[in-house]
Scaffold this active site. Structure first.
Site, PDB file in Angstrom:
ATOM      1  CB  VAL A 124      -0.901  -0.030   1.192  1.00 49.85           C
ATOM      2  CG1 VAL A 124      -1.803  -1.148   1.120  1.00 49.85           C
ATOM      3  CG2 VAL A 124      -0.322   0.106   2.312  1.00 49.85           C
ATOM      4  CD  GLU A 125       0.690   5.551   3.040  1.00 47.33           C
ATOM      5  OE1 GLU A 125       1.941   5.905   3.267  1.00 47.33           O
ATOM      6  OE2 GLU A 125      -0.319   5.619   4.165  1.00 47.33           O
ATOM      7  N   GLY A 126       2.006   2.886  -2.473  1.00 51.63           N
ATOM      8  CA  GLY A 126       2.791   3.085  -3.404  1.00 51.63           C
ATOM      9  C   GLY A 126       3.685   1.873  -3.185  1.00 51.63           C
TER      10      GLY A 126
END
Length: 821
Positions: free
Chosen positions: A503-505
């Site tokens: 997540v988050e990239g």
């Protein structure tokens, strides 16, 4: 005569190197050329044509380097035309990502000559009295309320009491200003809160983390209208509204700018009247807190086919806030992220009409959604997952160190075996460096920076080191780590690792495209200036940037060679005796990195964007330089603790070895082999001389983890450590202390046994005999019995009924109704 010529050549080469090393200006280089020409004319018997050529070259060089209008007309102008043609096209979303956030210490690392005093003088992050009281009060109490097995296995959710406590105590409003009823805490306090909760429960940490990261509150604070702020922020701060933010679409994960979710500007009915608004259709997944959210933040592409609000049909990515009880919003179903229990699920909607004033920031912010997201992500990505990674490091350091001291094999604590020492060293060293990186980055955020490149470094490298730390901890625990149950304090953390990685990239994307791809343009002293000059068709600005860039590259080539030969020795750096050598070596690596980056961009141009393996390795070099810098700064900020030298030494040398590996990888795989050979001579003139951290330092790090004391406490500061024997983590602490106290007692019994005083067959019989012979006291005998009980409790694993029946668990908590504006 030959010796005179050789001496002259040495002098010429040395002065040329000196000018390059110190970035001599055009006038200085012209003077050097004139001296060489004069020497050829009057000092040596050379053909007149040689001397004439030298003077002609000097004259041309002087005119072009000193008289800038002539240089721009003759040299820079043609180069400018070529540059504008070959400059790769940058999409709007890429440009907005490049423009987002700010640069900070990462820019210094790109210069080849970092200002170390400036770094050491950055203020260390500190908690205010109010923030410390919150950590000691509500955060401590919340941790005490959490039972991770009950949460993740029986309920698959937090208990109603925990939900109530989180909402009422302001945990969902950590970043919301006090003027709107929030806590208004610093970035450092934010990360300390998330870290401490994470050492107790990942589910609770995510629940607290997400509303305070990239989401409605952050977006409203920076971009919301006054009406939106006044309505929503107080409700979010008090937990009356639960937010989520929906970006990811099944068709657009890493390429979030390509989301197919869309809205059409139109007129429609809202609250009994016709208003200008948007008809939305979306399909989102992986949305944390969506199943219980009352407010849905939504990202979509907006179109205006009837030109109701402007002259363009395609308006770009736009963000809106939609109450989840609004007609047409589908929400409530859940995903199960690897058996974690935090709320996460999909949301959909088809032809859902919302009024225009539900756009975050109102109509003025239509089409600015991507810029808003990437600007906010620069700060949020530095805090959320790095804090959870840090928590894993602290938990594994403290728990695994204690377990390795308590658990014995072959009559020896396993922590004293060299194989276990090696894994313990990685756990402790990685934790020390992760915490240093977190602290330095929080200092930047609290100074008002939004370091976009550094946030990507933090997210990628801290989650990857978390993966390493937890794997090592699991290996040391062996069977205890893989048997799930209330006594397993590592299993859920191990299962959650891929969530943090994804997540988050996603980490592969972050490493291969973002860190260097964004850093090379944003942090380089000249590249962005050249690009902006080309975009503005400004020849004067391009001329200054281009020749500054050329001087910069020549200087770094000279510096890389010299510093590679000397290993950085002789470079004047500030700091303490313990760290000056490290700063010298980092100066060497900074110059070499700047050279590698420049030549890579020059030779490969726009194709470097597709050379993801090379880009990833270059990003690794920048990342390790940043994390090693932070590690040195932490050592200084904490007062140069003598007991922490082993942690400092292991961490920094591990980073240096990784830098060497990454640089070697760039050179070994560089497409142009001739240039690669020349670069290798400049960067590694003495070959690959660095090794992984020496075993003796790893042994000292391991000793810190298995020994109660100040160094261990500093390393794990901020973790939740209950002082209760009936708690799975608290019991470890009591057992470790008991084992340490029992060791000299057991040593007396072993000595007596060797002397033939205790011939009994079993350990319990020998102990009783030792007591009867007054070799040990009654208190010592009782302590051994107490220690045995704790040791057995620590090493035991859980077993269940044959059918592994799961408790049904009561229904937990229902979200409050969403409030419409």
């Amino acid at each position: 005569m030959v010796s005179v010529i050789v001496a002259a050549l040495i002098v010429v080469g040395a002065t040329k190197w000196f000018l390059a090393y110190h970035r001599g200006n055009g006038l200085a280089w012209t003077a050097w050329c004139a001296i060489v020409a004069a020497a050829l004319t009057w000092g040596f018997e050379v053909p007149p044509v040689w001397a004439a050529a030298a003077w002609i070259f000097t004259a041309i060089f002087g005119v072009l380097s000193v008289i800038k209008p002539v240089r721009r007309m003759v040299v820079t102008g043609p180069i400018f035309g070529i540059f504008k043609k070959v400059l790769p096209q940058v999409s709007q979303t890429e440009q907005e990502a490049l423009d987002a956030g700010s640069i900070w210490w990462d820019a210094d690392l790109f210069t080849g000559k970092p200002e170390w005093k400036k770094m050491l003088d950055y203020p260390a992050p500190k908690l205010s009295t109010e923030e410390q009281a919150f950590l000691d009060g509500p955060v401590e109490k919340l941790c005490g309320m959490l039972d991770d097995w009950e949460t993740t296995h029986n309920r698959m959710d937090l208990s109603p009491e925990v939900w109530k406590f989180i909402r009422e105590q302001g945990f969902l409003g950590i970043i919301i200003p006090k003027s709107f009823g929030g806590l208004g805490f610093s970035a450092f306090a934010h990360t300390e809160i998330v870290t401490k909760i994470s050492t107790r429960s990942g589910t609770a940490a995510v629940t607290v983390m997400v509303p305070n990261s990239l989401g409605p509150a952050e977006l409203l604070i920076h971009y919301g209208t006054d009406e939106q702020k006044n309505h929503y922020l107080p409700r979010l701060a008090k937990g009356q509204d639960i937010p989520c933010f929906a970006l990811t679409n099944p068709e657009a994960g890493s390429d979030a700018g390509a989301i197919p979710d869309f809205g059409i500007v139109c007129k429609g009915q809202h609250e009994g009247r016709e208003v200008l608004g948007i008809r939305l259709t979306w399909e989102k997944r992986y949305i944390t807190l969506a199943p219980v959210a009352t407010i849905l933040g939504l990202a979509f592409k907006l179109y205006d086919p009837d030109k109701l609000i402007g002259t363009q049909e395609e308006l770009g990515i736009t963000l809106a806030l939609v109450p989840t009880n609004h007609k047409g919003v589908n929400i409530g179903r859940r995903h199960i992220p690897l058996d974690a229990a935090f709320m996460n699920g999909p949301t959909t909607g088809k032809d859902v009409f919302i009024p225009m004033d539900w756009v975050i920031g109102g109509q003025e912010q239509v089409g600015n959604g991507w810029r808003m997201l990437v600007e906010c992500l620069a700060a949020g990505r530095s805090i959320s997952l790095p804090s959870m990674s840090m928590a894993a490091g602290k938990l594994c350091s403290r728990a695994t160190g204690a377990y390795a001291r308590v658990r014995s094999q072959f009559k020896t604590p396993i922590g004293k075996f060299e194989g276990i020492e090696e894994a313990l060293a990685r756990i402790g060293g990685n934790t020390y460096m992760m915490d240093a990186t977190r602290r330095m980055t929080m200092a930047a955020l609290d100074m008002g920076e939004k370091p976009s490149v550094i946030s990507a470094i933090c997210k990628y490298h801290m989650t990857e080191r978390m993966r390493s730390v937890i794997t090592d901890a699991m290996d040391i625990h062996g069977g205890k780590g893989i048997m799930m149950g209330p006594n397993n304090y590592l299993g859920r953390a191990y299962q959650a690792v891929p969530v943090a990685i994804t997540v988050e990239g996603a980490n592969i994307l972050t490493r291969s495209l973002i860190i260097f791809g964004q850093g090379a343009i944003r942090c380089h002293p000249y590249v962005l200036k050249e690009i902006k000059a080309a975009g503005a068709n400004d020849l004067v600005a391009f001329d200054a940037a281009l020749w500054g860039h050329i001087s910069f590259t020549i200087s770094n080539a000279a510096r890389a060679l010299w510093l590679g030969i000397t290993g950085g020795k002789g470079v004047n750096v500030p700091g303490s005796p313990e760290t000056r050598r490290y700063l010298q070596m980092m100066t060497r690596f900074s110059s070499a990195f700047a050279l590698l980056a420049d030549i890579s961009m020059f030779v490969l141009g726009g194709t470097l964007k597709r050379k993801e393996k090379l880009s990833g390795r270059l990003g690794d070099i920048l990342s390790m330089l940043y994390m090693a810098s932070a590690t040195v700064k932490r050592f200084h900020d904490e007062g140069r603790q003598k007991d922490d030298i082993a942690l400092l030494t292991w961490s920094v040398n591990d980073a240096f070895f990784r830098i060497q590996v990454a640089m070697d990888g760039v050179l070994a795989n560089f497409p142009n082999r001739s240039i690669a050979w020349l670069l290798r001579v400049l960067v590694f003139p003495k070959g690959l001389t660095l090794t992984q951290p020496y075993d003796k330092w790893g042994a000292r790090v391991a000793q810190i983890l298995i020994t109660p004391g100040a160094a261990r406490d500093r390393l794990t500061a901020g973790a939740y450590v209950p002082r209760k024997e009936d708690d799975v983590i608290g019991r470890l602490e009591f057992a470790m202390e008991a084992v340490v106290k029992a060791e000299p007692i057991e040593a007396k019994i072993r000595a007596a046994t060797k002397e033939g005083k205790l011939a009994q067959r079993t350990a319990s019989e020998r102990r009783l005999a030792a007591l009867n012979q007054a070799l040990i006291t009654q208190a010592e005998y009782e302590h051994l019995t107490y220690t045995d009980r704790l040791k057995r409790d620590v090493i035991k694993v859980d077993d269940f009924e044959h059918d592994l029946s799961r408790q049904s668990g009561e229904k937990t908590w229902s979200a409050p109704k969403a409030a419409s504006m």
